[in-house]
Design an enzyme around this catalytic site. Structure first.
Site, PDB file in Angstrom:
ATOM      1  N   GLY A 263      -3.679  52.490  55.212  1.00  0.00           N
ATOM      2  CA  GLY A 263      -2.247  52.742  55.052  1.00  0.00           C
ATOM      3  C   GLY A 263      -1.450  51.494  55.357  1.00  0.00           C
ATOM      4  O   GLY A 263      -1.980  50.499  55.869  1.00  0.00           O
ATOM      5  N   GLY A 265       1.323  49.091  57.151  1.00  0.00           N
ATOM      6  CA  GLY A 265       1.787  48.909  58.525  1.00  0.00           C
ATOM      7  C   GLY A 265       0.889  48.006  59.338  1.00  0.00           C
ATOM      8  O   GLY A 265      -0.194  47.611  58.909  1.00  0.00           O
ATOM      9  N   GLU A 288      -4.190  52.219  48.204  1.00  0.00           N
ATOM     10  CA  GLU A 288      -2.950  52.247  47.408  1.00  0.00           C
ATOM     11  C   GLU A 288      -2.162  50.956  47.598  1.00  0.00           C
ATOM     12  O   GLU A 288      -1.704  50.361  46.652  1.00  0.00           O
ATOM     13  CB  GLU A 288      -2.112  53.484  47.718  1.00  0.00           C
ATOM     14  CG  GLU A 288      -1.939  53.743  49.194  1.00  0.00           C
ATOM     15  CD  GLU A 288      -0.991  54.884  49.487  1.00  0.00           C
ATOM     16  OE1 GLU A 288      -1.098  55.938  48.857  1.00  0.00           O
ATOM     17  OE2 GLU A 288      -0.137  54.696  50.363  1.00  0.00           O
ATOM     18  N   ASN A 378       9.441  58.438  57.592  1.00  0.00           N
ATOM     19  CA  ASN A 378       9.289  57.848  56.251  1.00  0.00           C
ATOM     20  C   ASN A 378       8.848  58.861  55.203  1.00  0.00           C
ATOM     21  O   ASN A 378       9.392  58.906  54.105  1.00  0.00           O
ATOM     22  CB  ASN A 378       8.241  56.721  56.276  1.00  0.00           C
ATOM     23  CG  ASN A 378       8.630  55.603  57.233  1.00  0.00           C
ATOM     24  OD1 ASN A 378       9.803  55.280  57.348  1.00  0.00           O
ATOM     25  ND2 ASN A 378       7.662  55.037  57.913  1.00  0.00           N
ATOM     26  N   GLY A 382       0.736  58.399  50.991  1.00  0.00           N
ATOM     27  CA  GLY A 382      -0.573  58.731  50.424  1.00  0.00           C
ATOM     28  C   GLY A 382      -1.552  59.232  51.465  1.00  0.00           C
ATOM     29  O   GLY A 382      -2.707  59.515  51.150  1.00  0.00           O
TER      30      GLY A 382
END
Ligand code: COA
Length: 502
Positions: A263, A265, A288, A378, A382
């Protein structure tokens, strides 16, 4: 010079200023814009919309791939243009408007938005605004640093506006793989059988007569605000690498692991960065967002191939990587987000999904989105697409937030994005809890022991013990389950006040 990039000459006459193109968008319309985690977003038309809203009523439903850069969500929010927004955002000003109830935010699994549009359960899309680095001889759109939902927006929209961005390198051409699933109920299997599989076209195929306007832009993508690794993110990466090493030893994974998803971050980036010094090699990514760590792993010779939907880099990495993006050709593919995040493909490839939790509970439920169960951060992004379908669904978080006033491991999460059935492994800087095959009582035991910060551990163990006395498959003290959160709201800390010393 922009004409070189519009290879279908009949489209040359469609070039107009952003303000003129923006007039195609009317009050009440649904607009599908390119953009995924700050990459490849429309940059000029949304600003022209915001300006128009100063003198006329203009409210739209805005769909994108994911979050936008260049402060577009902030500017549109401040101009009062957004009535609905989906499927993801990460802007502090928009977040506040959502939490005040001024913008209706639809928080969706990123793989699902275009499926809902295609089956007419949502929509229709009136106008698509898509950033491109070129238009092919047959009118196909060559996207830039992301694909996101752009292909389906362009295919379904009544009219298309193209933002031709001259700062986006033409070397991006050939790095996209646009595959659109056939319609249900007779859908064919998606022909992606490895991270490297090419299934579609290097451009978005559309009828060029639907291109209503072309706007030439020169604004770069916004950079990602990734913080450098710190002691805690390094510790999380260390626990995870040790765990993956054990999986290899026990023969459940090979040295090249399985396709990795991480992810967005700081923590996820730090974990991938940690693989540079790890014992694994010939890695692949089926993710992604491709972040700095993807290119660091490439350059360290650890990563063979990366498939994603966007390239989102820090300012320094962007300046280094974009000019030489052509050198990664053949090792990198960008796909529509419904394919990068497709349950069928993720399950087939056996992806290792690593995502960040806002908080988790002692039974392994994860909240990724709502602070105190009410305030949107947020969106799920995904993370749900990957968590439900991965070979290993891993969630990482620091054990404390807000300087220790918040424990990220709580008795019961105040909102559930990923439930206990989908979460295989939880990692904090304190340690790792392998939840596979464990019953709830066993999960609580391992999470409290391995993941809770020492300053909250006795509090969590006390809750767990007293809940056990009451019994049940998943023991809880319902009257206390949210006491840590309410204490935080009342006193500014989840930690009970210490009795005053005599
Ligand atoms: N309660 C309240 N606030 C918390 C918290 C908790 N349990 N845990 C963290 N926070 C706050 C932090 O203090 C920080 O606040 P700040 O912005 O005021 O400093 C903020 O949440 C972000 O936390 P941080 O630790 O910096 O992590 P992050 O930037 O990696 O973001 C998520 C964490 C969960 C918000 C983010 O990963 C996310 O949005 N995830 C959902 C989408 C997703 O997983 N997509 C995956 C595919 S891209």
């Amino acid at each position: 010079m922009y004409r070189d990039r519009i290879r279908l000459k009949s489209l040359w006459g469609k070039v107009v200023p952003a303000e003129e193109a923006a007039f195609l968008i009317k009050d009440g319309m649904t607009v599908g814009m390119s953009g995924f985690t700050r990459a490849g977003d429309a940059k000029a038309v949304p600003l022209a919309l915001a300006e128009r809203a100063a003198s006329e009523k203009l409210k739209i439903t805005l769909m994108t791939g994911a979050s936008l850069g260049n402060d577009v969500d902030r500017i549109l929010t401040e101009a009062g243009v957004l009535s609905r927004r989906l499927p993801f955002q990460a802007d502090p000003v928009l977040r506040k408007a959502i939490n005040r109830g001024e913008v209706m935010f639809v928080d969706q699994h990123l793989s699902e938005t275009v499926e809902l549009l295609r089956s007419r359960q949502m929509g229709p899309v009136d106008v698509a605004v898509i950033e491109a680095c070129a238009i092919t001889e047959n009118g196909g759109i060559v996207p830039t640093t992301s694909i996101g939902n752009s292909a389906t927006f362009a295919i379904l929209a009544e009219k298309i506006i193209i933002e031709l961005n001259l700062t986006q390198p033409l070397d991006l051409e050939g790095m996209h793989d646009v595959y659109i699933p056939t319609r249900r109920p007779f859908r064919e299997p998606i022909p992606v059988v490895t991270a490297e599989s090419r299934a579609g076209l290097p451009y978005i195929p559309i009828d060029p007569s639907r291109i209503a306007a072309i706007v030439v832009t020169r604004k770069q993508d916004s950079s990602a605000s990734i913080l450098p690794p710190d002691d805690e993110t390094n510790a999380i990466a260390g626990h995870l690498i040790e765990f993956l090493g054990r999986e290899v030893k026990q023969g459940r994974l090979g040295r090249s692991l399985a396709p990795l998803q991480a992810g967005i971050g700081t923590i996820a980036n730090a974990v991938l960065h940690g693989l540079i010094d790890g014992p694994f090699h010939d890695l692949t990514m089926y993710s992604e967002v491709l972040q700095d760590s993807t290119f660091e792993l490439f350059d360290a010779g650890k990563l063979n191939f990366a498939s994603g939907s966007s390239i989102t880099l820090s300012a320094g990495k962007y300046a280094e990587v974009l000019p030489k993006i052509g050198s990664y050709k053949g090792r990198l593919l960008l796909r529509p987000q419904e394919i990068s995040n497709h349950p069928e493909v993720i399950r087939r490839l056996g992806v290792i999904g690593i995502n960040t939790a806002l908080e988790c509970d002692i039974y392994g439920n994860v909240n990724s989105t709502h602070v105190n169960g009410t305030q949107m951060m947020n969106g799920i992004g995904g993370s749900g697409d990957f968590a439900r379908n991965s070979h290993l669904a891993i969630f990482v978080t620091k054990s404390l937030a807000k300087g220790g006033a918040i424990s990220s491991v709580v008795p019961m999460v105040t909102h559930v994005d990923h439930n206990e059935h989908d979460v295989d492994v939880l990692v904090t800087e304190v340690g790792l809890a392998d939840l596979r095959g464990l019953a709830p009582r066993e999960r609580a035991e391992t999470i409290v022991r391995n993941c809770v910060h020492p300053s909250y551990r006795e509090l969590a163990a006390d809750y767990q013990r007293r809940a056990l006395q009451r019994g049940g498959h998943t023991p809880h003290l319902l009257e206390e389950a949210f006491a840590w959160h309410t204490r935080f709201q009342q006193t500014g800390s989840m930690m009970p006040a210490q009795p005053a010393a005599d």
